[in-house]
Design an enzyme around this catalytic site. Structure first.
Site, PDB file in Angstrom:
ATOM      1  N   ARG B 123       0.814  -1.241   0.000  1.00  0.00           N
ATOM      2  CA  ARG B 123       0.000   0.000   0.000  1.00  0.00           C
ATOM      3  C   ARG B 123       0.838   1.277   0.000  1.00  0.00           C
ATOM      4  O   ARG B 123       0.370   2.319   0.459  1.00  0.00           O
ATOM      5  CB  ARG B 123      -0.985   0.015   1.159  1.00  0.00           C
ATOM      6  CG  ARG B 123      -2.016  -1.101   1.063  1.00  0.00           C
ATOM      7  CD  ARG B 123      -3.261  -0.827   1.873  1.00  0.00           C
ATOM      8  NE  ARG B 123      -4.142  -1.969   1.829  1.00  0.00           N
ATOM      9  CZ  ARG B 123      -4.178  -2.929   2.740  1.00  0.00           C
ATOM     10  NH1 ARG B 123      -3.387  -2.849   3.796  1.00  0.00           N
ATOM     11  NH2 ARG B 123      -5.009  -3.932   2.617  1.00  0.00           N
ATOM     12  N   LYS B 145       3.414  11.546 -11.352  1.00  0.00           N
ATOM     13  CA  LYS B 145       2.578  10.684 -12.197  1.00  0.00           C
ATOM     14  C   LYS B 145       3.293   9.363 -12.405  1.00  0.00           C
ATOM     15  O   LYS B 145       4.473   9.335 -12.756  1.00  0.00           O
ATOM     16  CB  LYS B 145       2.343  11.337 -13.557  1.00  0.00           C
ATOM     17  CG  LYS B 145       1.214  12.330 -13.583  1.00  0.00           C
ATOM     18  CD  LYS B 145       0.865  12.648 -15.030  1.00  0.00           C
ATOM     19  CE  LYS B 145      -0.245  13.660 -15.114  1.00  0.00           C
ATOM     20  NZ  LYS B 145      -0.593  13.957 -16.522  1.00  0.00           N
ATOM     21  N   GLU B 187      10.546  17.972 -24.575  1.00  0.00           N
ATOM     22  CA  GLU B 187       9.808  18.322 -23.352  1.00  0.00           C
ATOM     23  C   GLU B 187      10.266  19.676 -22.803  1.00  0.00           C
ATOM     24  O   GLU B 187       9.488  20.411 -22.188  1.00  0.00           O
ATOM     25  CB  GLU B 187       9.953  17.231 -22.278  1.00  0.00           C
ATOM     26  CG  GLU B 187       9.358  15.879 -22.653  1.00  0.00           C
ATOM     27  CD  GLU B 187       7.818  15.833 -22.663  1.00  0.00           C
ATOM     28  OE1 GLU B 187       7.165  16.834 -22.316  1.00  0.00           O
ATOM     29  OE2 GLU B 187       7.287  14.775 -23.045  1.00  0.00           O
ATOM     30  N   LYS B 229       7.794  22.926 -13.941  1.00  0.00           N
ATOM     31  CA  LYS B 229       7.014  21.737 -13.592  1.00  0.00           C
ATOM     32  C   LYS B 229       6.530  21.817 -12.142  1.00  0.00           C
ATOM     33  O   LYS B 229       5.353  21.557 -11.849  1.00  0.00           O
ATOM     34  CB  LYS B 229       7.875  20.489 -13.794  1.00  0.00           C
ATOM     35  CG  LYS B 229       7.169  19.166 -13.514  1.00  0.00           C
ATOM     36  CD  LYS B 229       6.462  18.619 -14.732  1.00  0.00           C
ATOM     37  CE  LYS B 229       5.556  17.432 -14.394  1.00  0.00           C
ATOM     38  NZ  LYS B 229       6.108  16.160 -14.873  1.00  0.00           N
ATOM     39  N   GLU B 239      -4.114  17.073 -11.305  1.00  0.00           N
ATOM     40  CA  GLU B 239      -4.551  17.392 -12.663  1.00  0.00           C
ATOM     41  C   GLU B 239      -6.052  17.617 -12.761  1.00  0.00           C
ATOM     42  O   GLU B 239      -6.742  17.035 -13.605  1.00  0.00           O
ATOM     43  CB  GLU B 239      -4.112  16.274 -13.633  1.00  0.00           C
ATOM     44  CG  GLU B 239      -4.142  16.747 -15.073  1.00  0.00           C
ATOM     45  CD  GLU B 239      -3.415  15.811 -16.025  1.00  0.00           C
ATOM     46  OE1 GLU B 239      -2.319  15.368 -15.694  1.00  0.00           O
ATOM     47  OE2 GLU B 239      -3.965  15.548 -17.090  1.00  0.00           O
ATOM     48  N   ARG B 243      -2.850  21.596 -14.297  1.00  0.00           N
ATOM     49  CA  ARG B 243      -1.770  20.665 -14.640  1.00  0.00           C
ATOM     50  C   ARG B 243      -1.883  20.134 -16.067  1.00  0.00           C
ATOM     51  O   ARG B 243      -0.922  19.676 -16.658  1.00  0.00           O
ATOM     52  CB  ARG B 243      -1.737  19.512 -13.636  1.00  0.00           C
ATOM     53  CG  ARG B 243      -0.580  18.574 -13.874  1.00  0.00           C
ATOM     54  CD  ARG B 243      -0.337  17.589 -12.756  1.00  0.00           C
ATOM     55  NE  ARG B 243       0.771  16.712 -13.128  1.00  0.00           N
ATOM     56  CZ  ARG B 243       1.429  15.945 -12.292  1.00  0.00           C
ATOM     57  NH1 ARG B 243       1.092  15.926 -11.023  1.00  0.00           N
ATOM     58  NH2 ARG B 243       2.415  15.187 -12.708  1.00  0.00           N
ATOM     59  N   ASN B 247       0.334  18.730 -20.668  1.00  0.00           N
ATOM     60  CA  ASN B 247       0.048  17.799 -21.754  1.00  0.00           C
ATOM     61  C   ASN B 247       0.048  18.486 -23.109  1.00  0.00           C
ATOM     62  O   ASN B 247      -0.403  17.904 -24.098  1.00  0.00           O
ATOM     63  CB  ASN B 247      -1.306  17.129 -21.520  1.00  0.00           C
ATOM     64  CG  ASN B 247      -1.256  16.165 -20.361  1.00  0.00           C
ATOM     65  OD1 ASN B 247      -0.325  15.394 -20.241  1.00  0.00           O
ATOM     66  ND2 ASN B 247      -2.255  16.227 -19.498  1.00  0.00           N
ATOM     67  N   HIS B 250       0.552  16.587 -26.285  1.00  0.00           N
ATOM     68  CA  HIS B 250       0.502  15.161 -25.937  1.00  0.00           C
ATOM     69  C   HIS B 250      -0.763  14.457 -26.402  1.00  0.00           C
ATOM     70  O   HIS B 250      -0.787  13.234 -26.477  1.00  0.00           O
ATOM     71  CB  HIS B 250       0.653  14.984 -24.419  1.00  0.00           C
ATOM     72  CG  HIS B 250       2.076  15.096 -23.953  1.00  0.00           C
ATOM     73  ND1 HIS B 250       2.821  16.245 -24.111  1.00  0.00           N
ATOM     74  CD2 HIS B 250       2.914  14.198 -23.360  1.00  0.00           C
ATOM     75  CE1 HIS B 250       4.041  16.055 -23.607  1.00  0.00           C
ATOM     76  NE2 HIS B 250       4.118  14.830 -23.143  1.00  0.00           N
ATOM     77  N   HIS B 254       0.537  11.318 -27.985  1.00  0.00           N
ATOM     78  CA  HIS B 254       0.316   9.956 -27.481  1.00  0.00           C
ATOM     79  C   HIS B 254      -0.318   9.068 -28.542  1.00  0.00           C
ATOM     80  O   HIS B 254       0.027   7.890 -28.670  1.00  0.00           O
ATOM     81  CB  HIS B 254      -0.606   9.990 -26.251  1.00  0.00           C
ATOM     82  CG  HIS B 254       0.112  10.274 -24.975  1.00  0.00           C
ATOM     83  ND1 HIS B 254      -0.535  10.708 -23.837  1.00  0.00           N
ATOM     84  CD2 HIS B 254       1.417  10.191 -24.639  1.00  0.00           C
ATOM     85  CE1 HIS B 254       0.353  10.878 -22.875  1.00  0.00           C
ATOM     86  NE2 HIS B 254       1.539  10.581 -23.338  1.00  0.00           N
ATOM     87  N   HIS B 266       8.883   9.004 -27.685  1.00  0.00           N
ATOM     88  CA  HIS B 266       7.913   9.890 -27.047  1.00  0.00           C
ATOM     89  C   HIS B 266       8.135  11.345 -27.468  1.00  0.00           C
ATOM     90  O   HIS B 266       7.200  12.036 -27.876  1.00  0.00           O
ATOM     91  CB  HIS B 266       8.026   9.762 -25.519  1.00  0.00           C
ATOM     92  CG  HIS B 266       7.061  10.637 -24.772  1.00  0.00           C
ATOM     93  ND1 HIS B 266       5.697  10.424 -24.774  1.00  0.00           N
ATOM     94  CD2 HIS B 266       7.262  11.743 -24.014  1.00  0.00           C
ATOM     95  CE1 HIS B 266       5.105  11.356 -24.038  1.00  0.00           C
ATOM     96  NE2 HIS B 266       6.036  12.174 -23.575  1.00  0.00           N
TER      97      HIS B 266
END
Lengths: 369, 369
Positions: B123, B145, B187, B229, B239, B243, B247, B250, B254, B266
């Site tokens: 956990r 993330k 990026e 960031k 997000e 946030r 992206n 992206h 993606h 990527h």
């Protein structure tokens, strides 16, 4: 109907309502729509709950619109990561997104699996817990623990993921078979033992009505259980210390449950674990009265085992105990009682180290209680 | 050496330090011991990082004592839940407990997988991110993330799990091959585009030194990237809205990355996505100057593609876009620019719905940019 608010202060803005009552199922989706008016619902349940007809009562006349995943076979044997993956893949393939709300209808296994799936799907979507068994209503549905078993230990992988809401409908308990119903009551006994001597007396005085599944008594139990659980979880949501008291009886309990390959039910295993903790308390001089007799008498009236079945191997039980998550720095830690309603504290810690030899001797005795 | 503090206010008491410098690897374990004096370390890395000799530099003279999992093959092809399960099972079998501290040494895939494993093992245990690629140092190592791909979409399953600490050692970038090094710089371009026109100018002026891997310039980039960031993640860790600007590029990126079956890296995919977003901005009348020319010129100098390769199928790209996690209520949302350094806002939202037809037309154009 009765509502209890659970606040998780370690997570800003997080609180949820536990609603307790009878014949609640048909109104739950409408209630949840108040919180999530635009979310898509996805139901997770299991083959036993389906046979008992509960998904139909939950969906009311809209079964066709409610997509679902039926865990099959029901029970611990399906509680592994492959089930969680299968659920998430099906939601993804059906274009469920972040605006998904998962409904978990069933016992502890369903709640643990569904909560885990909710916590990792698209990095987390809400889950509504609708427990339908004595064990999940008393314990697992409130508090946000989710998880599945690894190939060698119970709940090895999982998350803390608080539910968006919890609905405890005691009417659903009528669908349980007698063995499962009784075993689940052990979690109520545990709650009384760790926090509330008056609750323990209430259980003693009402055992016959409880076994007869009297709905008004069952609602009272649910209120006792949720209040105790909520108070502990609110103070320590991530189990840094105090929350460990909820594991009373579980260190030996989990080991015995795994060793039996889940032939023993969770509640039955915890019953054995409670007696085991009692033996350790006795050896450590923590027992001043006849509380072990009272506790054993209650467990026996509930039809629960109070010794380890002789077909289990001592060494395997000991190995599994050492894999317990409460183990840290090679010390094995136990939650122990000072008296009924009061956990033993040592240097500010609620789970205390116990010497390996003493554990071994206690396990020996626990085979012959 | 330079340290930046990241505070995640939505999670009480959570903050961590990003340390930026050269030749840091050998001192990291000692540094982390200050935070976790009694934890057991477990290293997660991949076959490429191993070949580059970085695990040896991290472990210094104590390689024998550091248990590890090598992801093989390296890269996106291993980024699925089976890898996470394998890691967790190995830790469990070797009696790692809650007092485990995971060290993630490698690129974005290693960080995402290791962060996910850390978030679900017992956990949740701490993870230290040690990014070794341009893309992970600029972006994925900070922010919490984690995730893996489903059979049909990228990062479909994962968690938000903030690292305990981040170490950005720009010396490790010397181990990258030219294609991977350059793609990861996209990026940094993205960060400049969404938040800082001065940073964009700095990139334009220093492109040659950046391509020559000048360590003092690379440290400056790391500071820019981490500040941008961190500022965004601190305001919106989960997000909910802001946030999403991270992206930028992206949504199409993606989709193109998945459609190419990860033949496109990527960063290369995001380069295409940035141009695609630019086309959409142009069609929506958001472009008043020659910024698209400047952006394309920079991407081209970095050797990045600026159009969708003709071997990809338009329909597959569109289907993958509709599976994007930012999709909600059947609307497809995009992050778009008003100008370099400033994201377009609509009704208080940073990801705005774009009509399906307009997306289709833009994708058509993006095949022939």
């Amino acid at each position: 109907m009765m509502q209890i608010q659970v606040k998780i202060p370690a997570i800003a803005g997080t609180s949820y309502t536990v609603t307790i009552g009878t014949d609640l199922l048909g109104g739950i989706i409408e209630d949840v729509r108040q919180i999530y008016p635009r979310h898509r619902f996805f139901l997770i349940t299991d083959a036993n709950v389906l046979t008992a007809g509960l998904p139909g009562r939950l969906a009311a006349d809209k079964s066709d619109e409610l997509m679902s995943f039926i865990i099959e076979p029901a029970g611990e044997v399906s509680k592994h990561i492959a089930t969680v993956t299968a659920i998430c893949e099906i939601m993804d393939k059906n274009a469920f997104g972040r605006d998904t709300c998962i409904l978990a209808l069933g016992g502890g296994t369903v709640g643990d699996i569904a909560g885990f799936a909710a916590s990792i799907f698209k990095r987390g979507v809400p889950v509504v817990q609708i427990p339908t068994t004595t064990v999940s209503q008393a314990d697992s549905a409130v508090g946000g623990k989710t998880g599945v078993d690894s190939t060698i230990s119970k709940n090895a992988f999982g998350t803390f993921w608080q539910p968006a809401a919890v609905f405890v409908d005691v009417s659903t308990l009528k669908t349980l078979d007698e063995r499962q119903y009784r075993a689940g009551l052990v979690e109520s006994v545990k709650h009384a033992l760790i926090r509330d001597a008056k609750y323990f007396e209430y259980l003693e005085q009402n055992l016959d009505k409880i076994l007869a599944r009297d709905e008004s008594i069952l609602q009272k139990l649910a209120v006792y259980n949720c209040r105790i659980k909520a108070a502990v979880v609110e103070q320590d949501p991530k189990e840094a210390n105090l929350r460990r008291i909820l594991n009373y009886g579980h260190t030996i309990g989990h080991a015995v449950e795994s060793a039996s390959n889940f032939k023993l039910l969770h509640g039955e295993s915890v019953a054995i674990g409670i007696v085991g903790a009692g033996i350790i308390e006795d050896k450590l001089g923590l027992v001043k009265d006849d509380r072990l007799g009272r506790i054993k008498a209650m467990l026996e009236k509930l039809g629960q085992p109070t010794s380890i079945p002789l077909y289990l191997a001592k060494q395997q039980v000991l190995t599994l105990i050492s894999h317990d998550k409460k183990a840290a720095g090679n010390e094995i830690r136990f939650v122990l009682l000072d008296k009924i309603g009061q956990v033993h504290e040592e240097k500010g810690k609620w789970a205390v180290p116990v010497a390996t030899e003493l554990i071994g001797e206690s396990i020996d005795l626990l085979f012959h209680e």
